[in-house]
Motif scaffolding. Sequence first.
Motif, PDB file in Angstrom:
ATOM      1  N   PHE A 189     -76.762 -71.298  33.052  1.00  0.00           N
ATOM      2  CA  PHE A 189     -77.516 -71.508  31.813  1.00  0.00           C
ATOM      3  C   PHE A 189     -78.908 -72.048  32.133  1.00  0.00           C
ATOM      4  O   PHE A 189     -79.156 -73.250  32.061  1.00  0.00           O
ATOM      5  N   ARG A 190     -79.804 -71.115  32.453  1.00  0.00           N
ATOM      6  CA  ARG A 190     -81.159 -71.490  32.821  1.00  0.00           C
ATOM      7  C   ARG A 190     -82.146 -70.628  32.042  1.00  0.00           C
ATOM      8  O   ARG A 190     -81.863 -69.475  31.719  1.00  0.00           O
ATOM      9  N   LYS A 191     -83.286 -71.199  31.733  1.00  0.00           N
ATOM     10  CA  LYS A 191     -84.274 -70.479  30.936  1.00  0.00           C
ATOM     11  C   LYS A 191     -84.855 -69.311  31.714  1.00  0.00           C
ATOM     12  O   LYS A 191     -84.765 -69.248  32.952  1.00  0.00           O
ATOM     13  N   GLY A 192     -85.468 -68.389  30.982  1.00  0.00           N
ATOM     14  CA  GLY A 192     -86.056 -67.212  31.603  1.00  0.00           C
ATOM     15  C   GLY A 192     -87.285 -67.551  32.422  1.00  0.00           C
ATOM     16  O   GLY A 192     -87.998 -68.524  32.145  1.00  0.00           O
ATOM     17  N   ASN A 193     -87.531 -66.745  33.428  1.00  0.00           N
ATOM     18  CA  ASN A 193     -88.686 -66.934  34.309  1.00  0.00           C
ATOM     19  C   ASN A 193     -89.553 -65.685  34.256  1.00  0.00           C
ATOM     20  O   ASN A 193     -89.154 -64.630  34.749  1.00  0.00           O
ATOM     21  N   PRO A 194     -90.746 -65.776  33.661  1.00  0.00           N
ATOM     22  CA  PRO A 194     -91.603 -64.591  33.583  1.00  0.00           C
ATOM     23  C   PRO A 194     -91.907 -63.979  34.944  1.00  0.00           C
ATOM     24  O   PRO A 194     -92.158 -62.779  35.043  1.00  0.00           O
ATOM     25  N   ALA A 195     -91.867 -64.780  36.011  1.00  0.00           N
ATOM     26  CA  ALA A 195     -92.159 -64.261  37.348  1.00  0.00           C
ATOM     27  C   ALA A 195     -91.080 -63.301  37.835  1.00  0.00           C
ATOM     28  O   ALA A 195     -91.294 -62.558  38.792  1.00  0.00           O
ATOM     29  N   GLY A 196     -89.918 -63.308  37.178  1.00  0.00           N
ATOM     30  CA  GLY A 196     -88.857 -62.392  37.568  1.00  0.00           C
ATOM     31  C   GLY A 196     -89.088 -60.953  37.160  1.00  0.00           C
ATOM     32  O   GLY A 196     -88.449 -60.032  37.701  1.00  0.00           O
ATOM     33  N   ARG A 197     -90.022 -60.739  36.235  1.00  0.00           N
ATOM     34  CA  ARG A 197     -90.322 -59.375  35.801  1.00  0.00           C
ATOM     35  C   ARG A 197     -90.861 -58.559  36.966  1.00  0.00           C
ATOM     36  O   ARG A 197     -91.756 -58.993  37.677  1.00  0.00           O
ATOM     37  N   GLY A 198     -90.279 -57.388  37.178  1.00  0.00           N
ATOM     38  CA  GLY A 198     -90.687 -56.524  38.272  1.00  0.00           C
ATOM     39  C   GLY A 198     -89.969 -56.801  39.579  1.00  0.00           C
ATOM     40  O   GLY A 198     -90.225 -56.133  40.586  1.00  0.00           O
ATOM     41  N   GLN A 199     -89.064 -57.794  39.570  1.00  0.00           N
ATOM     42  CA  GLN A 199     -88.269 -58.116  40.742  1.00  0.00           C
ATOM     43  C   GLN A 199     -86.804 -57.771  40.459  1.00  0.00           C
ATOM     44  O   GLN A 199     -86.350 -57.875  39.328  1.00  0.00           O
ATOM     45  N   PRO A 200     -86.029 -57.367  41.464  1.00  0.00           N
ATOM     46  CA  PRO A 200     -84.616 -57.094  41.220  1.00  0.00           C
ATOM     47  C   PRO A 200     -83.886 -58.322  40.686  1.00  0.00           C
ATOM     48  O   PRO A 200     -84.114 -59.444  41.144  1.00  0.00           O
ATOM     49  N   VAL A 309     -89.638 -58.789  19.949  1.00  0.00           N
ATOM     50  CA  VAL A 309     -89.615 -59.317  21.314  1.00  0.00           C
ATOM     51  C   VAL A 309     -89.719 -60.839  21.258  1.00  0.00           C
ATOM     52  O   VAL A 309     -90.628 -61.394  20.631  1.00  0.00           O
ATOM     53  N   VAL A 310     -88.770 -61.499  21.921  1.00  0.00           N
ATOM     54  CA  VAL A 310     -88.761 -62.954  22.007  1.00  0.00           C
ATOM     55  C   VAL A 310     -89.097 -63.341  23.447  1.00  0.00           C
ATOM     56  O   VAL A 310     -88.506 -62.820  24.394  1.00  0.00           O
ATOM     57  N   GLN A 311     -90.025 -64.268  23.609  1.00  0.00           N
ATOM     58  CA  GLN A 311     -90.425 -64.715  24.945  1.00  0.00           C
ATOM     59  C   GLN A 311     -89.368 -65.682  25.469  1.00  0.00           C
ATOM     60  O   GLN A 311     -89.498 -66.899  25.391  1.00  0.00           O
ATOM     61  N   SER A 312     -88.313 -65.103  26.022  1.00  0.00           N
ATOM     62  CA  SER A 312     -87.139 -65.883  26.380  1.00  0.00           C
ATOM     63  C   SER A 312     -86.379 -65.170  27.473  1.00  0.00           C
ATOM     64  O   SER A 312     -86.553 -63.971  27.707  1.00  0.00           O
ATOM     65  N   GLY A 313     -85.501 -65.937  28.132  1.00  0.00           N
ATOM     66  CA  GLY A 313     -84.529 -65.341  29.024  1.00  0.00           C
ATOM     67  C   GLY A 313     -83.278 -64.932  28.268  1.00  0.00           C
ATOM     68  O   GLY A 313     -83.276 -64.809  27.036  1.00  0.00           O
ATOM     69  N   HIS A 314     -82.190 -64.762  29.005  1.00  0.00           N
ATOM     70  CA  HIS A 314     -80.975 -64.205  28.423  1.00  0.00           C
ATOM     71  C   HIS A 314     -80.342 -65.113  27.377  1.00  0.00           C
ATOM     72  O   HIS A 314     -79.785 -64.633  26.394  1.00  0.00           O
ATOM     73  N   TRP A 315     -80.416 -66.436  27.568  1.00  0.00           N
ATOM     74  CA  TRP A 315     -79.728 -67.363  26.654  1.00  0.00           C
ATOM     75  C   TRP A 315     -80.618 -67.662  25.454  1.00  0.00           C
ATOM     76  O   TRP A 315     -80.902 -68.804  25.108  1.00  0.00           O
ATOM     77  N   MET A 316     -81.024 -66.617  24.801  1.00  0.00           N
ATOM     78  CA  MET A 316     -82.109 -66.655  23.833  1.00  0.00           C
ATOM     79  C   MET A 316     -81.882 -67.625  22.673  1.00  0.00           C
ATOM     80  O   MET A 316     -82.774 -68.379  22.290  1.00  0.00           O
ATOM     81  N   ALA A 317     -80.695 -67.596  22.083  1.00  0.00           N
ATOM     82  CA  ALA A 317     -80.436 -68.434  20.914  1.00  0.00           C
ATOM     83  C   ALA A 317     -80.506 -69.918  21.242  1.00  0.00           C
ATOM     84  O   ALA A 317     -80.738 -70.747  20.355  1.00  0.00           O
ATOM     85  N   GLN A 318     -80.287 -70.255  22.523  1.00  0.00           N
ATOM     86  CA  GLN A 318     -80.319 -71.647  22.949  1.00  0.00           C
ATOM     87  C   GLN A 318     -81.672 -72.030  23.547  1.00  0.00           C
ATOM     88  O   GLN A 318     -82.119 -73.164  23.393  1.00  0.00           O
ATOM     89  N   GLU A 319     -82.313 -71.095  24.206  1.00  0.00           N
ATOM     90  CA  GLU A 319     -83.617 -71.369  24.834  1.00  0.00           C
ATOM     91  C   GLU A 319     -84.760 -71.307  23.839  1.00  0.00           C
ATOM     92  O   GLU A 319     -85.692 -72.117  23.909  1.00  0.00           O
ATOM     93  N   SER A 320     -84.705 -70.345  22.924  1.00  0.00           N
ATOM     94  CA  SER A 320     -85.821 -70.097  22.000  1.00  0.00           C
ATOM     95  C   SER A 320     -85.324 -70.018  20.556  1.00  0.00           C
ATOM     96  O   SER A 320     -85.523 -69.013  19.868  1.00  0.00           O
ATOM     97  N   PRO A 321     -84.659 -71.077  20.072  1.00  0.00           N
ATOM     98  CA  PRO A 321     -84.048 -70.988  18.746  1.00  0.00           C
ATOM     99  C   PRO A 321     -85.039 -70.811  17.610  1.00  0.00           C
ATOM    100  O   PRO A 321     -84.730 -70.135  16.619  1.00  0.00           O
ATOM    101  N   VAL A 322     -86.224 -71.387  17.719  1.00  0.00           N
ATOM    102  CA  VAL A 322     -87.189 -71.262  16.624  1.00  0.00           C
ATOM    103  C   VAL A 322     -87.616 -69.804  16.457  1.00  0.00           C
ATOM    104  O   VAL A 322     -87.660 -69.272  15.338  1.00  0.00           O
ATOM    105  N   ALA A 323     -87.904 -69.132  17.576  1.00  0.00           N
ATOM    106  CA  ALA A 323     -88.302 -67.727  17.504  1.00  0.00           C
ATOM    107  C   ALA A 323     -87.158 -66.854  17.010  1.00  0.00           C
ATOM    108  O   ALA A 323     -87.367 -65.931  16.208  1.00  0.00           O
ATOM    109  N   VAL A 324     -85.943 -67.131  17.481  1.00  0.00           N
ATOM    110  CA  VAL A 324     -84.782 -66.357  17.025  1.00  0.00           C
ATOM    111  C   VAL A 324     -84.564 -66.563  15.535  1.00  0.00           C
ATOM    112  O   VAL A 324     -84.371 -65.593  14.777  1.00  0.00           O
ATOM    113  N   ASN A 325     -84.596 -67.802  15.095  1.00  0.00           N
ATOM    114  CA  ASN A 325     -84.360 -68.095  13.684  1.00  0.00           C
ATOM    115  C   ASN A 325     -85.439 -67.486  12.792  1.00  0.00           C
ATOM    116  O   ASN A 325     -85.145 -66.972  11.707  1.00  0.00           O
TER     117      ASN A 325
END
Length: 342
Positions: A189-200, A309-325
């Motif tokens: 359960f870790r937040k998304g990392n924008p640096a992961g885009r384009g990496q396996p 599009v939500v600026q979030s990793g996979h655990w979106m409802a927990q990481e970015s609840p304001v944007a999801v709501n």
Amino acid sequence: MPFPITEHVVKTKRHTTAYLACGAPDAPVINFLHGWPELSISWRHQLPVFAELGFRCVAPDMRGYGKSSVYAQHSDYAVENSVRDMIELLDSFGREKAVWVGHDWGSPVVWDIASHHPDRCHGVVNLCVPYLPGGFAPKNFLPLVDRTLYPESKFPAGQWEYQLFYQENFPAASAAFEANTRNTVKALFRKGNPAGRGQPSRTALIRQEGGWFGGAGRAPDVPVDTDVLTEADLAAYTAALERNGFFGPDSWYMNHDRNVAYAAKAVNGGKLGMPVLFLHAAHDVTCDTMGSRLAEPMREYCVNLTEVVVQSGHWMAQESPVAVNAALAKWLATKLDSVWAP
């Protein structure tokens, strides 16, 4: 006074579902369905908000999780069984229809409710996992893998290598998670990392490394990511997963053929006519709907689709609840104004 979140249980002859509820009992129902390896509390940021906005918000523990029934056979965790659980849950409220919201493995359940029981849906919402009308299974998502990022010679199943590992080494997969459950929860359960885009994705390496966590057989001891979980949340997840183990949660990955066969029974050829909202996680590199073709079937088969599009990793409802709501509230107000007029 805000509506309290209360605990409930509904029992049928075939299944017991424990669930959280919040909001006026006679209000329109929103059912929030969690995924792997979560709990009803995964929607803790949504339940009170939409209760105050005029809904009866319900979040069940899915089968194999929390206080709901746990089963001993892989086949018990085929999506069709969870669809039946959720229809029985809705029946227990005396309601014909609900708004259904899913995340991770909760999403295929919601998609299959929509495709098999459209008469029970006001509309459907899914986070991260898009609609695959043939069923959420390797035979349907492997053709959509980005082969520039995942050459077939190195990653035959692309970022989905981990799903094949369950089928090939199920005991080892579950044992690694159970070796130290608290550390497993912290590591996952870790937040998304924008640096992961384009990496396996790390999930593409599971088979090569002989298992999760670099093949170490147990999760590392990393700090809790407080942008996703509080210490209380961590304790709740840990206690539930220690009590039930990972056999049930992991068995959801062991039913691809059954899930494909069930998808073939959809009505209307799998086309979804009700309003649909899909929330893309910008930093989810496993369920990569931004940089691959994974969302294409959804766009073809959902005739009334809204995408955000939500600026979030996979655990979106927990990481970015304001944007999801915010996205969910706007969609409800514009697409389901006959159900809810804010």
